[in-house]
Design a protein around this motif. Sequence first.
Motif, PDB file in Angstrom:
ATOM      1  N   UNK A 195       0.608  -1.477   0.009  1.00  0.00           N
ATOM      2  CA  UNK A 195       0.117  -0.313   0.172  1.00  0.00           C
ATOM      3  C   UNK A 195       1.084   1.204   0.093  1.00  0.00           C
ATOM      4  N   UNK A 244      -5.524   2.313   8.792  1.00  0.00           N
ATOM      5  CA  UNK A 244      -4.872   2.054   7.582  1.00  0.00           C
ATOM      6  C   UNK A 244      -3.518   1.397   7.571  1.00  0.00           C
ATOM      7  N   UNK A 277      -5.308  -4.562   6.442  1.00  0.00           N
ATOM      8  CA  UNK A 277      -4.728  -3.717   6.103  1.00  0.00           C
ATOM      9  C   UNK A 277      -6.247  -2.662   6.770  1.00  0.00           C
ATOM     10  N   UNK A 278      -6.923  -2.477   6.891  1.00  0.00           N
ATOM     11  CA  UNK A 278      -7.963  -1.762   7.721  1.00  0.00           C
ATOM     12  C   UNK A 278      -8.604  -2.221   8.515  1.00  0.00           C
ATOM     13  N   UNK A 293     -16.632   2.162   5.101  1.00  0.00           N
ATOM     14  CA  UNK A 293     -15.104   1.656   4.044  1.00  0.00           C
ATOM     15  C   UNK A 293     -15.863   1.437   3.003  1.00  0.00           C
ATOM     16  N   UNK A 350     -14.773   5.058   2.052  1.00  0.00           N
ATOM     17  CA  UNK A 350     -13.187   5.500   2.263  1.00  0.00           C
ATOM     18  C   UNK A 350     -12.664   5.047   1.021  1.00  0.00           C
ATOM     19  N   UNK A 351     -12.947   3.160   0.041  1.00  0.00           N
ATOM     20  CA  UNK A 351     -12.421   3.219  -1.087  1.00  0.00           C
ATOM     21  C   UNK A 351     -13.147   3.901  -1.948  1.00  0.00           C
TER      22      UNK A 351
END
Lengths: 87, 159
Positions: free
Chosen positions: B55, B87, B98-99, B119, B122-123
Motif C-alpha cells: 500500500x 489503515x 489492511x484497514x 468503508x 473510504x474506498x
Amino acid sequence: MNTEQVSVLYFAKSAELTGLKAENITVPSNITSLQLWQDLETRHPRLSVLRDQVVLAVRQEYVPLCAQPLSLREGDEVAIIPPLSGG
Amino acid sequence: MAADQGQDLITLTTDKLSADGVSESVTCPSCGAISLFIGTTRDNFEGKKVIRLEYEAYIPMAESELRKICSDIRTKWPSVRHICIQHRLGVVPVTEASVIIGISSPHRSESLEAVKYGIDTLKATVPIWKKEIYESGQPCWKENKECLWADDGTDSKES
C-alpha cells in the motif's frame, strides 16, 4: 502572464510510469487541469495510458481533467491520482 | 458533568493493526454498541495466488479525506460517539488487516450503518493505492469500483 513553480507528486502507477515520486515544474498560474496533464504527458509520454483514468489533486482537493483554470499559487502541490484502491 | 466529546482517531501506519486496540479506543461507558470492520488481505485474485499487498498513500490528503468521512458520519448519525479508522501502509501479508474501522454509539444500528458507510466511502475517496503481488506474473495496481475515475468495465479492473 504569471507563471508559478509548483510541485507535482506522482503516486502508484503514475510513479512507476514516470520513474519519479515528485518534480518541480513552472506553469502559467491560470493553466487548466487538462492543459497541465497534457504538459506532463509531453514530459513523460508513458503517462498517456492513464489519461482516461486519472484526476489531479490541487491543494488536496480532487480536480478532474477539464477546462477548469486551476489558479495555481507558487509552491502549490499538484498530485497525480490514478484510480483509488484503499481499504 | 459535560457530555463525552466524540473523538475521531485516524492512523496511517506501517505497523501491524490491532482490532483489540481499535475497539478499546472507541469504548465509552455510555455506549452500548461498538461495531468493527476489518479488511484483510486475500490470498487469491482471479485464480492467481496473491502473496502480499503493498500500500502507498498521499498521506496528508488521505488524513484530510478520512477526517471528512468522520465529519459526514457525525452529520448522518449524530449519536455516534467515537470513530477510529486505521489503515496500514507498506507491505501487508496475506490474512493480516489492511484497514480497521471501529465506531461506538449508544445503540447498535447507528454504529453498524456508520461502519458500512465509512468503508464504502473510504474506498471511493481516500488517496490510498494497493498493488497485488502474485506468486508468478506481474504485480498489479488495483482499482476500486467505488472510485469514480476507475475504468467502468468489469468490477475487477486491473491496470
